[in-house]
Design an enzyme around this catalytic site. Sequence first.
Site, mmCIF file in Angstrom:
data_model
loop_
_atom_site.group_PDB
_atom_site.id
_atom_site.type_symbol
_atom_site.label_atom_id
_atom_site.label_comp_id
_atom_site.label_asym_id
_atom_site.label_seq_id
_atom_site.Cartn_x
_atom_site.Cartn_y
_atom_site.Cartn_z
ATOM 1 C CB CYS A 43 -0.990 -0.019 1.387
ATOM 2 S SG CYS A 43 -1.873 1.622 1.488
ATOM 3 C CB CYS A 48 -3.186 2.565 -1.747
ATOM 4 S SG CYS A 48 -3.365 0.703 -1.452
ATOM 5 C CE LYS A 51 -4.533 4.109 -6.563
ATOM 6 N NZ LYS A 51 -5.058 2.931 -6.240
ATOM 7 C CE1 TYR A 180 -10.823 -1.595 -6.759
ATOM 8 C CE2 TYR A 180 -11.070 -3.933 -7.047
ATOM 9 C CZ TYR A 180 -11.508 -2.747 -6.378
ATOM 10 O OH TYR A 180 -12.455 -2.844 -5.437
ATOM 11 C CD GLU A 184 -7.100 2.095 -8.969
ATOM 12 O OE1 GLU A 184 -7.744 2.295 -8.220
ATOM 13 O OE2 GLU A 184 -5.820 1.860 -8.622
ATOM 14 C CG HIS A 438 -28.872 23.136 -4.265
ATOM 15 N ND1 HIS A 438 -28.966 22.305 -5.619
ATOM 16 C CD2 HIS A 438 -29.001 24.143 -4.898
ATOM 17 C CE1 HIS A 438 -29.262 23.105 -6.442
ATOM 18 N NE2 HIS A 438 -29.461 24.068 -6.247
ATOM 19 C CD GLU A 443 -28.260 19.098 -5.238
ATOM 20 O OE1 GLU A 443 -29.268 19.295 -4.725
ATOM 21 O OE2 GLU A 443 -27.736 19.845 -5.570
HETATM 22 P P1 NDP Z 1 -7.882 -7.756 -10.509
HETATM 23 O O1 NDP Z 1 -8.061 -9.090 -10.018
HETATM 24 O O2 NDP Z 1 -8.745 -6.668 -10.065
HETATM 25 O O3 NDP Z 1 -7.960 -7.799 -12.078
HETATM 26 C C1 NDP Z 1 -7.211 -8.780 -12.869
HETATM 27 C C2 NDP Z 1 -7.646 -8.505 -14.104
HETATM 28 O O4 NDP Z 1 -6.970 -9.426 -14.888
HETATM 29 C C3 NDP Z 1 -8.774 -9.055 -14.470
HETATM 30 O O5 NDP Z 1 -9.591 -8.093 -15.369
HETATM 31 C C4 NDP Z 1 -8.680 -10.254 -14.982
HETATM 32 O O6 NDP Z 1 -9.822 -10.633 -16.216
HETATM 33 C C5 NDP Z 1 -7.629 -10.115 -15.958
HETATM 34 N N1 NDP Z 1 -6.839 -11.478 -15.989
HETATM 35 C C6 NDP Z 1 -6.364 -12.614 -14.915
HETATM 36 N N2 NDP Z 1 -5.932 -13.414 -15.457
HETATM 37 C C7 NDP Z 1 -5.702 -13.101 -16.681
HETATM 38 C C8 NDP Z 1 -4.907 -13.838 -18.080
HETATM 39 N N3 NDP Z 1 -4.518 -15.143 -17.579
HETATM 40 N N4 NDP Z 1 -4.983 -13.458 -18.860
HETATM 41 C C9 NDP Z 1 -5.562 -12.267 -19.265
HETATM 42 N N5 NDP Z 1 -6.216 -11.493 -18.297
HETATM 43 C C10 NDP Z 1 -6.258 -11.968 -17.090
HETATM 44 O O7 NDP Z 1 -6.487 -7.525 -10.449
HETATM 45 P P2 NDP Z 1 -5.581 -6.411 -10.137
HETATM 46 O O8 NDP Z 1 -4.150 -6.934 -10.498
HETATM 47 O O9 NDP Z 1 -6.062 -5.212 -11.107
HETATM 48 O O10 NDP Z 1 -5.562 -5.978 -8.693
HETATM 49 C C11 NDP Z 1 -5.199 -6.696 -7.693
HETATM 50 C C12 NDP Z 1 -5.924 -6.522 -6.332
HETATM 51 O O11 NDP Z 1 -5.457 -5.212 -5.810
HETATM 52 C C13 NDP Z 1 -7.319 -6.233 -6.781
HETATM 53 O O12 NDP Z 1 -8.262 -7.302 -6.552
HETATM 54 C C14 NDP Z 1 -7.828 -5.132 -5.655
HETATM 55 O O13 NDP Z 1 -8.410 -5.946 -4.591
HETATM 56 C C15 NDP Z 1 -6.448 -4.619 -5.203
HETATM 57 N N6 NDP Z 1 -6.433 -3.060 -5.580
HETATM 58 C C16 NDP Z 1 -7.370 -2.300 -5.227
HETATM 59 C C17 NDP Z 1 -7.266 -1.008 -5.443
HETATM 60 C C18 NDP Z 1 -8.459 0.030 -5.020
HETATM 61 O O14 NDP Z 1 -8.813 -0.325 -3.967
HETATM 62 N N7 NDP Z 1 -8.368 1.086 -5.578
HETATM 63 C C19 NDP Z 1 -6.397 -0.628 -6.429
HETATM 64 C C20 NDP Z 1 -5.402 -1.446 -6.888
HETATM 65 C C21 NDP Z 1 -5.529 -2.764 -6.549
HETATM 66 P P3 NDP Z 1 -10.957 -11.406 -15.745
HETATM 67 O O15 NDP Z 1 -12.104 -10.051 -15.141
HETATM 68 O O16 NDP Z 1 -11.810 -11.979 -16.981
HETATM 69 O O17 NDP Z 1 -10.871 -12.454 -14.693
#
Ligand code: NDP
Length: 461
Positions: A43, A48, A51, A180, A184, A438, A443
């Site tokens: 984080c 976080c 980022k 995410y 982002e 407002h 709102e």
């Molecule tokens: P996520 O799990 O959010 O997303 C992973 C993405 O990669 C999905 O779109 C998934 O597709 C795709 N994917 C997974 N495997 C493959 C593959 N083999 N080939 C192609 N695409 C693939 O992971 P992130 O890495 O974005 O983030 C990790 C975690 O970190 C999140 O779950 C979140 O909890 C946390 N995070 C939170 C943030 C916040 O609170 N603002 C900011 C950043 C991270 P599909 O949907 O089809 O499975």
Amino acid sequence: MSQFDVDLFVIGGGSGGVRAARIAAGYGARVMLAEEYRVGGTCVIRGCVPKKLMVYASRFGDEFHEAAGFGWNVGSPSFDWATLIRNKDKEIDRLEGIYRTNLEKAGVEIIDSRAVLEDAHTVHVLKTGARIRARTILVAVGAHPTLEPVIPGGELGITSNEVFHLETLPKRILIIGGGYIAVEFAGVFAGLGSEVTLLHRGDKLLRGFDDDIRDALAQAYAQRGVNLALGKTVTRLDKTADGIAATLSDGSVLPVDQVLVATGRRPNTAGLGLEQAGITVDEVGAIPVDSYSQTLIPSVYAVGDVTNRANLTPIAIREGHAFADTVFGNKPTIVDHDLIPTAVFSTPEIGVIGCGEAAARAIYGDIDVYKTAFRPMKATLSGGTDRVLMKLIIDKATDKVVGVHIMGHDAGEMIQLAGIAVTMGATKADFDRTVAVHPTAAEELVTMRTPVVVKHPVAVG
Ligand code: NDP
């Protein structure tokens, strides 16, 4: 003399481990914490916090552009990546210092080394070779981004670990993933002026989010010039004279300068000695725990991303705190993993608590959906194109608000506050009797009066 050197040995100095160590020490426990990289964890060091700083940086372009409509002349602004990275690093160093100081003030002994388990009560500190006997061990080692799927040339890609330290702003970047991190960083790089291709294997971004939000974000990104490549994969990466050539599943070749792989994260359990302590990880490498974060081995607990429950900083912090209360404070505490408000720091931003429409329909059956989409007031003079989307999902049987979905400026801030009401069990009637502030965008959350979709389950047969 006690057969243990410490009451608690924490492996991992991220959000969960640090909180657990401090709270346990506050209860009088003798605590050691080992961290192999930098105190603060994902984080603070490469997640976080940096980022969000980059998200802030990426939004100034809009501000400069939109200021003209309000009479400002800001000349032609320019952006310097090196300054951003330098200042961001300075802030991260400062925060790491605060984390260390707070641990020390709490009486926690910090060990700057990798540590692994040798058995259910013994931790091996690799740097010094010391073997520490602990009454309780907490594994809070987090997770790491992966370079998956494995493809030829895949090693040319970078992950969210490296993206914070690029020497230059990439002119052209391919971002793989639709979660995410991908979403982002697509917003960040587009805002900073890179040519961004966001490639995702699915047909919509942000699986698990409400479909209207997913569609609205895709539309907003397209409008902002992000090249969306949906329903595609990358089959290979090749080094070229001026960058990287990405071959896509449709046979096309995309020339870019960087490829950011954001396809998920995996728990950091490899080589941690868990099997020596009698712990078996699950199919993704996560440590199975009960609702008190205890593993099958009574002396070993685990919190945060390494347990792959809800992989979010505030949840790791809660799990760490609850662990310390339970084990050292004589206050057994369970963390509620339902109803977690969350924000995606895309631009425009997204804030969500509770169910999306489709999920709510499956869970509650009879629901009301209130929805509004509008141009924010600022855009009337600024010419900004982003719209705001707000959606409330109501369980008709109880009138409870079971989902709030917001896309738009400061959606993260809004959802934190709406989250209090929803967590308290607010009904639509409670929202309705709340006086509007407002003129604000928020709102609209308390002024939606007519459900836009009313569907009743259809009886079959
Ligand atoms: P996520 O799990 O959010 O997303 C992973 C993405 O990669 C999905 O779109 C998934 O597709 C795709 N994917 C997974 N495997 C493959 C593959 N083999 N080939 C192609 N695409 C693939 O992971 P992130 O890495 O974005 O983030 C990790 C975690 O970190 C999140 O779950 C979140 O909890 C946390 N995070 C939170 C943030 C916040 O609170 N603002 C900011 C950043 C991270 P599909 O949907 O089809 O499975």
